[in-house]
Design a protein around this motif. Structure first.
Motif, PDB file in Angstrom:
ATOM      1  N   TRP A 129       4.088  -6.360 -18.667  1.00  0.00           N
ATOM      2  CA  TRP A 129       4.903  -6.666 -17.488  1.00  0.00           C
ATOM      3  C   TRP A 129       5.858  -5.514 -17.175  1.00  0.00           C
ATOM      4  O   TRP A 129       5.970  -5.086 -16.013  1.00  0.00           O
ATOM      5  N   ALA A 130       6.524  -5.010 -18.217  1.00  0.00           N
ATOM      6  CA  ALA A 130       7.454  -3.897 -18.004  1.00  0.00           C
ATOM      7  C   ALA A 130       6.706  -2.656 -17.520  1.00  0.00           C
ATOM      8  O   ALA A 130       7.209  -1.911 -16.661  1.00  0.00           O
ATOM      9  N   GLU A 146       4.043  -2.590 -15.687  1.00  0.00           N
ATOM     10  CA  GLU A 146       3.733  -2.773 -14.265  1.00  0.00           C
ATOM     11  C   GLU A 146       4.957  -2.484 -13.397  1.00  0.00           C
ATOM     12  O   GLU A 146       4.847  -1.884 -12.322  1.00  0.00           O
ATOM     13  N   LYS A 147       6.120  -2.930 -13.877  1.00  0.00           N
ATOM     14  CA  LYS A 147       7.338  -2.704 -13.107  1.00  0.00           C
ATOM     15  C   LYS A 147       7.708  -1.220 -13.060  1.00  0.00           C
ATOM     16  O   LYS A 147       8.304  -0.748 -12.081  1.00  0.00           O
ATOM     17  N   LEU A 148       7.365  -0.498 -14.113  1.00  0.00           N
ATOM     18  CA  LEU A 148       7.714   0.925 -14.189  1.00  0.00           C
ATOM     19  C   LEU A 148       6.643   1.818 -13.570  1.00  0.00           C
ATOM     20  O   LEU A 148       6.862   3.022 -13.415  1.00  0.00           O
TER      21      LEU A 148
END
Length: 271
Positions: free
Chosen positions: A25-26, A28-30
């Motif tokens: 998830w992180a 994807e956000k980055l």
């Protein structure tokens, strides 16, 4: 059934799965900022968050180191006084440290506290318990689930993947060299202060203190053998440790109180 397989089937498997999902998830956000290397950056950020949470333990360890350094002359005096009775000397030193509130194992706290996170990172990227997608995430084209040997098989040490590891090795070597030189300087300062034989309250510490500065170079081998994600954790953590020690070197601790006898002599001289 292997140890890793048994662990994957245990209740801890949900924790590993959750950590893997968090990293994905992180990542994807980055991704808008770091592209395909977003998950690798997430591993680095997770490491920084863990070390930030452990910073109070590091400050406590730094205060303990300075307190032990302040007690070095008294320890040297006890060593001379009980030179023929090592057992009594160790007991006296332990009592001195206990009265001063100095723990012999304060510096081990940060290492032990982050061990579960390092193990989880190694497990995730070794067994695929976080999903094959996590293993295939990359850092500059190098798989986070891969190892140095895999990178060598794709272009050799100077190929694109080999250069990623080369960068990690350079950083590890730089941090290890700084750690070694700092430890040697501290050992020389301790010898000048009369505490050259190590802590007599802990048998074997004198020999370990001579070897310990070299252990940081062993991380070069570790980074080459573990999955790239675990290597990133180790490199980031060791770099944080070096910077943290440099910042905490100036940490002050209250000096020992003046003995009552000394105050009495001053009052007596005044009269």
């Amino acid at each position: 059934m292997s140890a890793f397989t048994a662990l994957s089937a245990s209740p801890f498997s949900s924790l590993f799965s959750s950590l893997g999902s968090l990293l994905l998830w992180a990542g994807e956000k980055l991704a808008p900022l770091f592209g395909a290397s977003g998950t690798a950056v997430a591993v680095v950020l997770l490491t920084l968050l863990v070390r930030l949470a452990l910073h109070p333990l590091a400050r406590s360890a730094a205060r303990g180191d300075r307190a032990r350094a302040a007690l070095a002359p008294r320890v040297a005096e006890l060593r001379r006084k009980h030179s023929r009775d090592p057992e009594r000397m160790m007991r006296a030193v332990r009592e001195l440290h206990a009265k001063a509130g100095v723990s012999q194992f304060a510096g081990i706290g940060p290492v032990l506290a982050q061990a579960p996170v390092l193990f989880a990172m190694f497990h995730l990227f070794s067994t695929g318990s976080g999903g094959a997608e996590l293993l295939d995430r990359t850092l500059l084209g190098t798989r986070l689930g891969g190892r140095w040997a895999d990178a060598l098989g794709h272009g050799g040490p100077f190929g694109a993947q080999g250069l990623v590891y080369a960068g990690l090795f350079v950083l590890v070597a730089a941090v290890a060299t700084w750690t070694y030189r700092t430890a040697r300087a501290a050992a020389k300062a301790g010898a000048a202060g009369g505490d050259s034989a190590g802590d007599p309250a802990l048998p074997g510490m004198a020999g370990f203190a001579k070897v310990a500065p070299l252990l940081s170079f062993g991380m070069l081998v570790t980074v080459a053998l573990v999955p790239l994600a675990a290597g990133l954790y180790l490199v980031t953590s060791s770099t944080w440790t070096a910077a943290e020690r440099a910042l905490l070197r100036g940490l002050r601790t209250p000096g020992p109180k003046a003995p009552a006898a000394g105050r009495g002599r001053r009052h007596g001289s005044a009269t």
